[in-house]
Design an enzyme around this catalytic site. Structure first.
Site, short mmCIF file in Angstrom:
data_model
loop_
_atom_site.label_atom_id
_atom_site.label_comp_id
_atom_site.label_asym_id
_atom_site.label_seq_id
_atom_site.Cartn_x
_atom_site.Cartn_y
_atom_site.Cartn_z
N ALA A 71 9.41 -2.28 19.28
CA ALA A 71 8.18 -2.24 18.49
C ALA A 71 7.46 -3.58 18.54
CB ALA A 71 8.50 -1.86 17.05
N THR A 78 3.75 2.01 10.90
CA THR A 78 3.94 3.44 11.16
C THR A 78 4.29 4.22 9.91
OG1 THR A 78 6.23 3.04 11.81
CG2 THR A 78 4.59 3.09 13.57
N GLY A 79 4.53 3.53 8.79
CA GLY A 79 4.65 4.20 7.51
C GLY A 79 6.02 4.77 7.19
N GLU A 80 6.07 5.40 6.01
CA GLU A 80 7.29 6.03 5.53
C GLU A 80 6.98 7.45 5.06
OE1 GLU A 80 6.04 3.40 3.54
OE2 GLU A 80 7.02 1.72 4.55
N ARG A 89 24.70 -11.25 -3.30
CA ARG A 89 24.92 -11.90 -2.01
C ARG A 89 23.65 -11.95 -1.17
NH1 ARG A 89 29.65 -8.60 -1.94
NH2 ARG A 89 28.61 -7.19 -0.47
N ASP A 131 0.86 -1.18 0.00
CA ASP A 131 0.00 0.00 0.00
C ASP A 131 0.90 1.23 0.00
OD1 ASP A 131 -1.80 2.03 0.40
OD2 ASP A 131 -2.66 1.24 2.24
N HIS A 132 1.06 1.84 -1.18
CA HIS A 132 1.96 2.98 -1.33
C HIS A 132 1.28 4.11 -2.10
CE1 HIS A 132 6.38 1.99 -0.45
NE2 HIS A 132 5.65 1.08 0.17
N ASN A 182 5.52 8.15 1.47
CA ASN A 182 4.09 8.13 1.15
C ASN A 182 3.27 9.11 1.96
OD1 ASN A 182 4.29 5.70 -0.60
ND2 ASN A 182 4.89 4.72 1.32
N GLY A 199 11.92 -3.69 15.14
CA GLY A 199 12.82 -3.65 16.28
C GLY A 199 12.18 -4.29 17.48
#
Length: 317
Positions: A177, A104-106, A266, A37-38, A109, A174
């Site tokens: 989170a 929590t998104g970026e 790699r 979803d972007h 967006n 993390g």
């Protein structure tokens, strides 16, 4: 037993292509779908980014597989009350088959309306409140809410989810989170087979399923596959919090100039060795994942599905 699904990438494919891939996935033996979803792709080479809820509506008409968003951000660009309505409608269309993955998104967006991009601690608070708002709306009752981050006034979903609720799976990368997600999520979403992180989620009381995803590039020419990944998805190799804070595809293109084809070779499963593909997925099984979604990078889609149906999925039974 781990279930295997196919990951539909809205950043790379048009709505029509995504629908066709869903059909192929069902025929190949994948038992579920995930979809990104972007608002923007990660870079211009990917070149697409349709509205996910429109695509899910189309998917509901052509396949019988459950669909999970991986992941939706219900906090900044779209108010959680609107996400709740979209998700509820999609669940009805899928006859109870939607799973709402959230995160929590970026900035990529979420900054597009000019809103301030908050630090992670604030975004985490926003996400937890957003989930609470959506869950209340999913019941179909009248909702008013005055919280720290969101206001809802006399709202009611007249088309609620099929069962009056929706599973909400929360993305965490993390330990803190993951522990927080254990307190309010129906499941955990994380992309790498990190047994320590999953253990922290379980130790904090998380009992829901663990979902993950991995991108691969099948091709009979391994060198071509590596070049395809390097051109389309070098962002997969960016470290730390860059993916959360860079604001535009151009910034991602600048950052990924540091990613080489050797690094891709790699880190990403490329080529047509079924053992390599199966071993990559088995790492998620061994780490304790309940659902794993595989995404094929590039245009060799039909060959990928034939390969997984005939040579990879049978190795994982």
């Amino acid at each position: 037993m781990t279930a295997f699904g196919y990951f539909l990438s809205c950043e790379e494919f048009t709505p029509a292509q995504l629908v066709e891939q869903a059909r192929w996935a069902e025929r190949a033996g994948f038992t579920r779908l995930a979809i990104s979803d972007h608002y923007h792709p990660w870079n211009d080479a990917q070149g697409s980014s349709p509205f996910v809820w429109g695509v899910i509506g189309a998917l509901s008409q052509v396949v019988r597989l459950p669909v999970t968003t991986l992941v939706t951000c219900p906090t900044v660009r779209i108010h959680p009350a609107v996400v709740a309505q979209a998700a509820a409608t999609a669940d009805v269309q899928l006859e109870g088959g939607l799973r709402l993955g959230v995160g929590t998104g970026e900035a990529l967006n979420e900054h597009v309306l000019g809103d301030r991009w908050p630090p992670f601690a604030v975004r985490a608070e926003m996400l937890e409140e957003a989930v609470a708002v959506m869950r209340e709306l999913f019941t179909g009752g009248l909702v008013s809410h005055q919280g720290t981050h969101y206001t809802v006034e006399n709202a009611r979903l007249y088309t609620p989810p099929k069962d009056g609720r929706l599973p909400v799976h929360v993305s965490a990368f993390g330990a803190k989170a993951a522990e927080a997600a254990a307190g309010f999520a129906d499941g955990l979403v994380t992309m790498s087979p990190d047994t320590e992180l999953i253990g922290r989620y379980r130790a904090a009381g998380g009992t829901g399923p663990v979902l993950g995803g991995v991108k691969v590039c099948w091709s009979e020419d391994r060198d071509r596959a590596v070049k395809t990944v390097h051109r389309l998805w070098p962002s997969e190799l960016l470290p730390g919090e860059l993916a959360q804070v860079l604001p535009t595809p151009r910034h991602f293109e600048q950052a990924t100039e540091l990613v080489t084809e050797e690094m891709v070779a790699r880190s990403v499963t490329c080529g047509d060795d079924p053992r390599e593909h199966a071993d990559r997925l088995r790492g998620y099984v061994d780490a304790g994942f309940d659902e794993v979604y595989v995404g094929q990078i590039g245009q060799e889609q039909e060959g990928f599905f034939d390969f997984y149906r005939e040579q990879v999925l049978p190795r994982l039974e």
